[in-house]
Write a protein that holds these residues in place. Structure first.
Motif, PDB file in Angstrom:
ATOM      1  N   ALA A  18       0.826  -1.216   0.000  1.00 23.72           N
ATOM      2  CA  ALA A  18       0.000   0.000   0.000  1.00 23.72           C
ATOM      3  C   ALA A  18       0.863   1.269   0.000  1.00 23.72           C
ATOM      4  O   ALA A  18       0.594   2.220  -0.729  1.00 23.72           O
ATOM      5  CB  ALA A  18      -0.934   0.004   1.211  1.00 23.72           C
ATOM      6  N   LEU A  19       1.921   1.268   0.806  1.00 21.97           N
ATOM      7  CA  LEU A  19       2.798   2.438   0.898  1.00 21.97           C
ATOM      8  C   LEU A  19       3.481   2.768  -0.422  1.00 21.97           C
ATOM      9  O   LEU A  19       3.633   3.922  -0.777  1.00 21.97           O
ATOM     10  CB  LEU A  19       3.879   2.216   1.959  1.00 21.97           C
ATOM     11  CG  LEU A  19       3.491   2.451   3.404  1.00 21.97           C
ATOM     12  CD1 LEU A  19       4.573   1.913   4.320  1.00 21.97           C
ATOM     13  CD2 LEU A  19       3.232   3.921   3.671  1.00 21.97           C
ATOM     14  N   PHE A  20       3.908   1.724  -1.122  1.00 19.14           N
ATOM     15  CA  PHE A  20       4.705   1.939  -2.320  1.00 19.14           C
ATOM     16  C   PHE A  20       3.947   1.600  -3.598  1.00 19.14           C
ATOM     17  O   PHE A  20       4.550   1.338  -4.632  1.00 19.14           O
ATOM     18  CB  PHE A  20       6.031   1.183  -2.201  1.00 19.14           C
ATOM     19  CG  PHE A  20       6.805   1.630  -0.992  1.00 19.14           C
ATOM     20  CD1 PHE A  20       7.415   2.876  -0.974  1.00 19.14           C
ATOM     21  CD2 PHE A  20       6.854   0.851   0.143  1.00 19.14           C
ATOM     22  CE1 PHE A  20       8.085   3.315   0.158  1.00 19.14           C
ATOM     23  CE2 PHE A  20       7.518   1.292   1.281  1.00 19.14           C
ATOM     24  CZ  PHE A  20       8.140   2.530   1.288  1.00 19.14           C
ATOM     25  N   SER A  21       2.623   1.655  -3.526  1.00 20.49           N
ATOM     26  CA  SER A  21       1.801   1.372  -4.703  1.00 20.49           C
ATOM     27  C   SER A  21       2.053   2.376  -5.823  1.00 20.49           C
ATOM     28  O   SER A  21       1.819   2.089  -6.987  1.00 20.49           O
ATOM     29  CB  SER A  21       0.315   1.385  -4.327  1.00 20.49           C
ATOM     30  OG  SER A  21      -0.047   2.661  -3.832  1.00 20.49           O
ATOM     31  N   LEU A  22       2.568   3.553  -5.464  1.00 18.47           N
ATOM     32  CA  LEU A  22       2.861   4.575  -6.476  1.00 18.47           C
ATOM     33  C   LEU A  22       4.243   4.396  -7.097  1.00 18.47           C
ATOM     34  O   LEU A  22       4.579   5.067  -8.055  1.00 18.47           O
ATOM     35  CB  LEU A  22       2.769   5.978  -5.863  1.00 18.47           C
ATOM     36  CG  LEU A  22       1.403   6.361  -5.285  1.00 18.47           C
ATOM     37  CD1 LEU A  22       1.462   7.727  -4.650  1.00 18.47           C
ATOM     38  CD2 LEU A  22       0.334   6.303  -6.352  1.00 18.47           C
ATOM     39  N   ALA A  23       5.043   3.512  -6.518  1.00 17.24           N
ATOM     40  CA  ALA A  23       6.387   3.267  -7.046  1.00 17.24           C
ATOM     41  C   ALA A  23       6.317   2.023  -7.928  1.00 17.24           C
ATOM     42  O   ALA A  23       6.239   0.904  -7.423  1.00 17.24           O
ATOM     43  CB  ALA A  23       7.386   3.062  -5.909  1.00 17.24           C
TER      44      ALA A  23
END
Length: 176
Positions: A18-23
């Motif tokens: 969830a934290l790095f879903s944009l990476a």
């Protein structure tokens, strides 16, 4: 380097996803089986820093958990922060004291993250937050005084935690 540690089935892999879903370069697999992470998993976040998903302790923990994790935490001088995940439904358990004692003994800066807040009522969540806040204020030295309450399902609290990680790692790239 930042690492995530917690009991089996506390939601470490789900939170990292969830934290790095944009990476786009961070691909995290999540198992439906609790305690599936048996080794340390390393994820590079671009050229910026590394995230470590530690195996869970407690239920189905690998036999070499204490040696593997203790050695890593003790010897990793570039570890910026350890995130200790606590299930908001059950709060801090006896097994969590293992991780807390390691962080305290090695003078590691760490943060408590309450996970699965979508599964707790507001009243129960408030009770947990107050109990953990009291614990942090009276029983710890190296714990960051601010708790983070998050849900990997609803994404509640994720942006705030992402901003905190960006700040401590010096990578504002994460917050875009």
């Amino acid at each position: 380097i930042v690492c995530f540690i917690g009991r089996s089935n506390v939601g470490k892999s789900s939170l990292i996803k969830a934290l790095f879903s944009l990476a786009p370069d961070v691909e995290v697999r999540i198992s439906k089986t609790p305690g599936h992470t048996k080794k340390m998993n390393f994820f590079k976040v671009g050229k910026h820093f590394t995230v470590v998903d530690m195996p869970g302790y407690g239920y189905r923990a690998p036999e070499d958990f204490a040696d593997m994790v203790e050695t890593y935490l003790k010897e990793r001088s570039n570890l910026k922060r350890t995130f200790l995940l606590v299930d908001s439904v059950v709060g801090i358990q006896k097994t969590d004291n293992i991780a807390i004692e390691m962080c305290e003994e090695f003078a590691l800066p760490y943060v408590i993250v309450l996970t699965k807040i979508d599964k707790s009522s507001k009243g129960h969540l408030l009770k947990q937050v107050l109990e953990i806040q009291k614990f942090v204020n009276t029983k710890t030295q190296g714990c960051f005084p601010q708790l983070f309450a998050v849900s990997a399902v609803t994404f509640s609290g994720i942006h705030l935690l992402r901003c905190f990680i960006a700040n401590i790692t010096g990578n504002l790239y994460l917050t875009n």
